[in-house]
Scaffold this active site. Structure first.
Site, mmCIF file in Angstrom:
data_model
loop_
_atom_site.group_PDB
_atom_site.id
_atom_site.type_symbol
_atom_site.label_atom_id
_atom_site.label_comp_id
_atom_site.label_asym_id
_atom_site.label_seq_id
_atom_site.Cartn_x
_atom_site.Cartn_y
_atom_site.Cartn_z
ATOM 1 N N HIS A 1 -2.657 2.134 -4.084
ATOM 2 C CA HIS A 1 -3.163 2.410 -2.745
ATOM 3 C C HIS A 1 -2.005 2.559 -1.773
ATOM 4 C CE1 HIS A 1 -2.698 -1.976 -3.033
ATOM 5 N NE2 HIS A 1 -2.418 -1.958 -1.743
ATOM 6 N N CYS B 1 -1.029 -8.654 2.711
ATOM 7 C CA CYS B 1 -0.192 -7.847 1.825
ATOM 8 C C CYS B 1 0.437 -6.736 2.648
ATOM 9 C CB CYS B 1 -0.993 -7.282 0.655
ATOM 10 S SG CYS B 1 -2.236 -6.058 1.120
#
Length: 685
Positions: free
Chosen positions: A65, A201
């Site tokens: 991603h 993250c």
């Protein structure tokens, strides 16, 4: 809002063998659907994200991603592989692959959908249903949440994964039985153990929310009350202070800095990476219990002022690392915030010189004189805007070094110290010293115990006031002038560089830029170069040119090597090689990281040699550069552009030749791949 995933974005028979091939196959579907505008540009962003941290998860899941300017709308593509694809998970290859594409400015609603998907990936019923589904449209509906999982239908893959889950669960129970021997028995009627957690993250799209879901599921199984704050791309909603105050322990599962740390002061803290929150939540909860039992607390326990504790303070037990590691973290914090000012200001100034020549720097203020139809007026405007941006360089560096040490209360004294460094001509070195002094002074003040009635005004009034006074005194009276003298000597030395001295410096800078390709040594060399742009001289402009040229060599060399001797590289490396052309041309050294990680003993020495050659030649040729970034796209702004490109080409050729020779030497006849079996070339001996 368009649908996040449709049947056209589902491939239930994904034939890719590598994660690079899988990303390309799914991204091509996004291009066909009009969701991605530039396939290679998007894949380069995916590869850059993958280089930060593997995106494989336990349980057979891969979630490549990224955020990318080449994404037209938030999109999800799903592929199912019969053989499995290695995404770096500890338990083996992934058979379920989700490619998540978010625009550079994705809105909160779409990110909420993505976070919901990330949480559902922690549900075995959901993943089992995806493994069993035979209809792409139904799989898309299941992912969108419009169709409930149908657990009655199972597949051999699902059964294998279920069996693996049962084995893991049995082992977990056994491990927890052992761990429980070290925990006191809790009364059945007692208060439940309470934990607050923060997950985050780098992209804030998937791992952030998966870690939150994993921790919540483990807490339910353990009878623990947990509240999780997700600090994702859509921002974050701070936990209720009352919930934090009532917590017995804290878990941070993060790969970016936790925001507003001081809220958790005085409590036991388990500080780990985000993937630990996904893969071993029960262990983290057990560790939090043990720390609470031992009475461990965070290092900012004595922070009675209510301020934020140091970003690098860490927790007790030395988890923050030794002093050298913390110092590097503080300095990199300042550099990372400084670089956007340098990039914007430097490119504006360089562009102004390209339009109006170097004499444009002495043009009168555009506030007093500006002619809409004159190119020189526009050049002067760009130059003065860039100069204004550069005026913040040293204060921002100092302010955010202090911020990295002691968070928000240190910003004011840090900025003040940086401004004083400019006033007394202490420059870049003065900014470094001011930031470290400001952080240290604030940390010292935070350790002083104060009456509870003063806690509210400490971070907004008392600390900034006292720390600014102390830092100002030290910079003006004590350390400022010696540092200014050192800065002047360094500047004079750069101006006087010629012959062998300049070449030696170019070699050293080239080696540093290519050793860790975006790591600490690379950043130190880059920071040294951009620091000289605050007060540019002929010597500092030569240093900037050498640093950028050397930084382009590693990805360009690997791209060239995969082109001229493709049989020495795996199919995945050849895919990375195509992306490395663009990354190298753009001065993104990280494009060579996948090659260095796979074969460090051959790749790293080769690119270091090439970088040293390029740095030396750039200095010898006297090439100059006022732009701190841009790669080949700022070549028209370079002094001596043809020789500069020759230096890059020479270093790239040297690095390419060395890596080809070294990789060729290790191959035996049986390792020579056939046309049908090329991908089997080993990565390293």
């Amino acid at each position: 809002m368009s649908e996040l995933i449709t049947a056209e974005l589902v491939d239930l028979d994904l034939s890719a063998e590598t994660k690079t091939e899988a990303a390309r196959s799914l991204a091509e579907r996004m291009v066909t659907a009009g969701r991605v505008t530039d396939l290679d540009g998007f894949l380069a962003d995916v590869a850059a994200r993958e280089a930060q941290m593997p995106t494989g998860l336990d349980g057979g899941i891969g979630i490549p991603h990224c955020r990318s300017e080449h994404v037209a709308a938030p999109t999800l593509a799903f592929g199912r592989s019969a053989r499995g694809i290695d995404f770096g998970a500890a338990d083996g290859p992934a058979d379920l692959v989700f490619l998540i594409a978010a625009p550079a400015g994705a809105d909160d609603a779409h990110l909420t959908i993505l976070s919901s998907l990330a949480r559902r990936l922690m549900d075995p019923a959901f993943t089992d249903a995806l493994r069993a589904e035979a209809n792409p449209a139904a799989a898309a509906a299941l992912i969108r949440g419009e169709q409930a999982p149908a657990p009655a239908v199972t597949s051999p893959a699902a059964e294998r994964n279920a069996a693996a889950d049962r084995d893991t669960a049995d082992k977990h129970v056994a491990d927890e039985d052992v761990a429980d021997e070290h925990l006191p028995d809790e009364p059945v009627t007692g208060e439940p153990f309470r934990i607050v957690a923060v997950t985050s993250c780098p992209t804030g799209i998937a791992h952030t929310y998966m870690a939150a879901e994993s921790l919540e599921a483990a807490a339910r199984a353990e009878g623990v009350v947990i509240s999780v704050e997700t600090q994702g791309s859509a921002g974050f909603k701070p936990l209720d202070p009352a919930v934090v105050a009532a917590a017995d322990a804290v878990i941070w599962a993060h790969d970016v800095e936790v925001r507003e740390k001081a809220r958790f002061g005085g409590k036991p803290v388990v500080d780990v990476g985000v993937k630990a929150g996904i893969n071993r939540p029960a262990e983290l909860i057990a560790e939090a219990r043990r720390k609470a039992e031992r009475g461990e607390v965070s290092r900012f326990t004595d922070d009675h002022d209510g301020s934020d504790a140091g970003a690098g303070a860490g927790v007790s037990g030395g988890s923050a690392g030794h002093f050298g590691v913390r110092l590097r973290t503080y300095l990199m914090s300042g550099v990372s915030y400084m670089v956007p000012f340098v990039a914007a200001g430097g490119l504006l100034i360089a562009l102004s010189f390209a339009i109006g020549g170097y004499e444009i720097a002495s043009a009168p203020s555009v506030a007093d004189h500006f002619a809409w139809g004159e190119a020189n007026s526009w050049a002067a405007l760009l130059n003065q805007i860039g100069g204004a941006a550069f005026g913040f360089l040293v204060p921002v560096l100092a302010g955010y070094i202090a911020y990295g040490m002691a968070d928000r209360p240190a910003l004011v004294p840090g900025f003040v110290g940086g401004a004083i460094a400019l006033t007394i001509d202490a420059g870049f070195l003065g900014g470094l010293a001011a930031g470290l002094l400001a952080g240290a002074v604030v940390m010292a003040i935070q350790r002083v115990k104060v009456h509870p009635t003063l806690r509210g005004i400490m971070p907004v009034l008392v600390i900034p006031l006292l720390a600014s006074m102390v830092v100002g005194f030290l910079m003006f009276i004590v350390v400022g002038k010696p540092i200014a003298s050192l800065q002047k000597a360094l500047t004079d030395g750069l101006n006087g560089l010629s012959g062998s001295n300049a070449v030696i410096l170019g070699v050293v800078l080239g080696l540093m830029m290519c050793f860790d390709m975006g790591g600490p040594l690379n950043k130190v060399a880059y920071a040294f170069a951009v620091g000289g742009l605050a007060d540019p001289t002929d010597g500092s402009l030569k240093v900037m040119a050498a640093v950028m040229a050397a930084g382009m060599v590693p990805p360009l060399a690997m791209a060239l090597a995969t082109t001229v001797r493709s049989r020495l590289f795996t199919r995945a490396e050849r895919e990375n090689g195509r992306a490395a052309w663009v990354l190298g041309a753009s001065f993104i050294s990280e494009g060579a990281i996948p090659f260095a990680a796979a074969d460090p003993l051959r790749v790293i020495p080769s690119v270091m040699a090439g970088g040293a050659v390029t740095g030396a030649l750039s200095m010898a040729f006297g090439s100059t550069l006022r732009a701190p970034h841009g790669g080949v796209f700022v070549v028209p702004l370079i002094g001596g552009p043809f020789l500069y490109l020759l230096a890059i080409a020479a270093g790239t050729a040297v690095a390419t030749a060395l890596v080809v020779i070294l990789k060729g030497m290790r191959r035996s006849p049986e390792e020579t791949p056939t046309a049908a079996d090329e991908p089997k070339v080993p990565l390293a001996a």
